[in-house]
Scaffold this active site. Structure first.
Site, PDB file in Angstrom:
ATOM      1  N   THR A 167       0.772   1.359   7.143  1.00 54.10           N
ATOM      2  CA  THR A 167       0.616   0.225   6.242  1.00 54.10           C
ATOM      3  C   THR A 167       0.725  -1.043   7.090  1.00 54.10           C
ATOM      4  O   THR A 167       1.246  -1.015   8.197  1.00 54.10           O
ATOM      5  CB  THR A 167       1.661   0.252   5.101  1.00 54.10           C
ATOM      6  OG1 THR A 167       1.462  -0.901   4.262  1.00 54.10           O
ATOM      7  CG2 THR A 167       3.087   0.249   5.603  1.00 54.10           C
ATOM      8  N   GLY A 168       0.204  -2.125   6.556  1.00 56.05           N
ATOM      9  CA  GLY A 168       0.207  -3.370   7.315  1.00 56.05           C
ATOM     10  C   GLY A 168      -1.209  -3.855   7.537  1.00 56.05           C
ATOM     11  O   GLY A 168      -2.123  -3.481   6.798  1.00 56.05           O
TER      12      GLY A 168
ATOM     13  N   THR B  35       0.841  -1.189   0.000  1.00 61.69           N
ATOM     14  CA  THR B  35       0.000   0.000   0.000  1.00 61.69           C
ATOM     15  C   THR B  35       0.878   1.241   0.000  1.00 61.69           C
ATOM     16  O   THR B  35       1.849   1.293   0.750  1.00 61.69           O
ATOM     17  CB  THR B  35      -0.843   0.005   1.295  1.00 61.69           C
ATOM     18  OG1 THR B  35      -1.786  -1.038   1.194  1.00 61.69           O
ATOM     19  CG2 THR B  35      -1.534   1.322   1.546  1.00 61.69           C
TER      20      THR B  35
ATOM     21  N   GLY C 262      -4.570  -3.848   8.421  1.00 62.42           N
ATOM     22  CA  GLY C 262      -5.524  -2.777   8.723  1.00 62.42           C
ATOM     23  C   GLY C 262      -6.382  -3.066   9.938  1.00 62.42           C
ATOM     24  O   GLY C 262      -6.723  -2.156  10.705  1.00 62.42           O
TER      25      GLY C 262
ATOM     26  N   ARG D  90     -14.792  -6.205   2.558  1.00 70.38           N
ATOM     27  CA  ARG D  90     -13.834  -5.833   3.604  1.00 70.38           C
ATOM     28  C   ARG D  90     -13.173  -4.495   3.269  1.00 70.38           C
ATOM     29  O   ARG D  90     -12.759  -4.254   2.139  1.00 70.38           O
ATOM     30  CB  ARG D  90     -12.772  -6.922   3.729  1.00 70.38           C
ATOM     31  CG  ARG D  90     -11.707  -6.660   4.816  1.00 70.38           C
ATOM     32  CD  ARG D  90     -10.462  -6.011   4.273  1.00 70.38           C
ATOM     33  NE  ARG D  90      -9.410  -5.884   5.280  1.00 70.38           N
ATOM     34  CZ  ARG D  90      -8.315  -5.152   5.115  1.00 70.38           C
ATOM     35  NH1 ARG D  90      -8.115  -4.475   4.003  1.00 70.38           N
ATOM     36  NH2 ARG D  90      -7.401  -5.084   6.062  1.00 70.38           N
TER      37      ARG D  90
ATOM     38  N   ASP E 295      -7.680  -0.130   6.875  1.00 71.65           N
ATOM     39  CA  ASP E 295      -7.385   1.166   7.500  1.00 71.65           C
ATOM     40  C   ASP E 295      -7.135   2.275   6.474  1.00 71.65           C
ATOM     41  O   ASP E 295      -7.309   3.458   6.767  1.00 71.65           O
ATOM     42  CB  ASP E 295      -6.114   1.047   8.358  1.00 71.65           C
ATOM     43  CG  ASP E 295      -4.921   0.645   7.502  1.00 71.65           C
ATOM     44  OD1 ASP E 295      -5.002  -0.416   6.835  1.00 71.65           O
ATOM     45  OD2 ASP E 295      -3.928   1.397   7.438  1.00 71.65           O
TER      46      ASP E 295
HETATM   47  N1  ASP Z   1      -3.208  -1.520   5.340  1.00 67.58           N
HETATM   48  C1  ASP Z   1      -3.751  -2.194   4.187  1.00 67.58           C
HETATM   49  C2  ASP Z   1      -5.066  -2.841   4.575  1.00 67.58           C
HETATM   50  O1  ASP Z   1      -5.156  -3.415   5.632  1.00 67.58           O
HETATM   51  C3  ASP Z   1      -2.851  -3.228   3.629  1.00 67.58           C
HETATM   52  C4  ASP Z   1      -1.462  -2.781   3.291  1.00 67.58           C
HETATM   53  O2  ASP Z   1      -0.873  -1.952   3.972  1.00 67.58           O
HETATM   54  O3  ASP Z   1      -0.933  -3.269   2.317  1.00 67.58           O
HETATM   55  O4  ASP Z   1      -5.970  -2.821   3.764  1.00 67.58           O
END
Ligand code: ASP
Length: 316
Positions: free
Chosen positions: A229-230, A178, A232, A206, A209
């Site tokens: 990021t990570g 992301t 969510g 779904r 974040d």
């Molecule tokens: N934060 C994003 C989500 O949970 C995923 C990502 O950071 O790649 O949708």
């Protein structure tokens, strides 16, 4: 809408801004800096170069992330983003500017440049957030074209995934790239954009974040900005980006703020179920910090015409 209008750059020294009928001269600070999550080098370079040319921070962020939205190789953003488990790509994005205005779109299909769309929601509607079909319909009224976001490659990967249908968000870049971007312009204003296709093979409907103001992105122009990021589902539990900015307001450096915010959720990271969360932050003086739970997170930093990848420190 309280929009600030900038007029002509005076020999590169600064601009006049008109806001609420008041005219003010804003001196160039030459502190323009752009940072973005993961190895989003071209996107960050684009934003940095726009900032160097005098672009405002919001336009630079939105046009910077647009590069990644159009990159079919990035499987977590825009075109080529991994679909949900039914094979449909849905995108989430948000933007926030130095005035505290924000816009967001969630679960949008068939539109590549969803960060631009979020900016349009902010500037052209009385709302902050549009979802699904409503967001898509609004995009067509603004001249956006419909495009199939599922590429040959992402379709093949989804078909392979269907064989076992194991939903296990992998902890790192394999499943998170992301792009969250923060731009500090020459007028010392901070804006940001965050855009994502969310987690690969998520349930239909779904939302993570990334499009949630305060979770995926938060800006307070008096203090600074942060992006996340990570996973969510974990980031929203502490309204992560807002938390980072609030910690900076209390006097923490961007680095300290990211570390405290990560540590607050790192305890949930069980040995048998590890996940990644990372924050990236910038303050009004142009200082940058980042921290992640797991190793492997990096970010791009454009400053003084140099665009570098920086490996983030991590809790484990
Ligand atoms: N934060 C994003 C989500 O949970 C995923 C990502 O950071 O790649 O949708």
């Amino acid at each position: 809408m309280n929009r600030r209008i900038f007029v002509f750059d005076i020999f590169g020294l600064g601009v006049f801004s008109i806001f609420k009928n008041k005219i003010k001269f804003i001196k160039n600070t030459e502190m323009a800096r752009s940072v973005s999550t993961w190895k989003t080098s071209d996107a960050n370079l684009k934003a940095g170069q726009l900032l160097d040319k005098g672009s405002n921070s919001l336009d630079a962020a939105v046009e910077g992330v647009a590069i990644e939205e159009l990159n079919p190789k990035n499987t977590t953003v825009g075109l080529g983003g991994a679909p949900d488990r039914t094979g449909i790509v849905t995108l989430d994005a948000c933007v926030m500017n130095h005035l505290g205005d924000c816009g967001s779109v969630v679960a949008v299909e068939n539109i590549v440049h969803v960060a631009r769309l979020a900016k349009d929601v902010m500037e052209k509607t009385p709302h902050v957030m549009l979802a699904g079909e409503g967001a898509e319909e609004f995009a067509y009224t603004q001249g956006y074209k419909s495009r199939d976001l599922l590429t040959k490659e992402s379709k093949k990967e989804w078909k392979d995934w269907l064989k076992n249908q194991e939903y296990k968000p992998i902890i790192n870049i394999e499943n998170h790239d992301t792009i969250g971007m923060l731009c500090l312009d020459k007028y010392n204003n901070i804006s940001g954009a965050c855009t994502s296709s969310g987690l690969a093979y998520k349930m239909r409907g779904r939302v993570g974040d990334s499009p949630i103001i305060g979770s995926g992105l938060f800006i307070d122009n008096k203090v600074g900005g942060a992006v996340a990021t990570g996973l969510g589902e974990e980031i929203v539990k502490t309204v992560g980006s807002h938390l980072v900015v609030e910690l900076m307001r209390q006097g923490k450096s961007p680095q300290e703020a990211c570390e405290i915010a990560v540590k607050r959720i790192a305890d949930n990271n069980k040995q048998d179920n590890r996940f990644q969360v990372a924050y990236l932050a910038i303050n009004k003086s142009g200082e940058v910090g980042s921290y992640s739970i797991e190793p492997g997170f990096s970010y791009m930093d454009y400053f003084n015409r140099e665009n570098k990848e920086i490996i983030s420190a991590s809790a484990y």
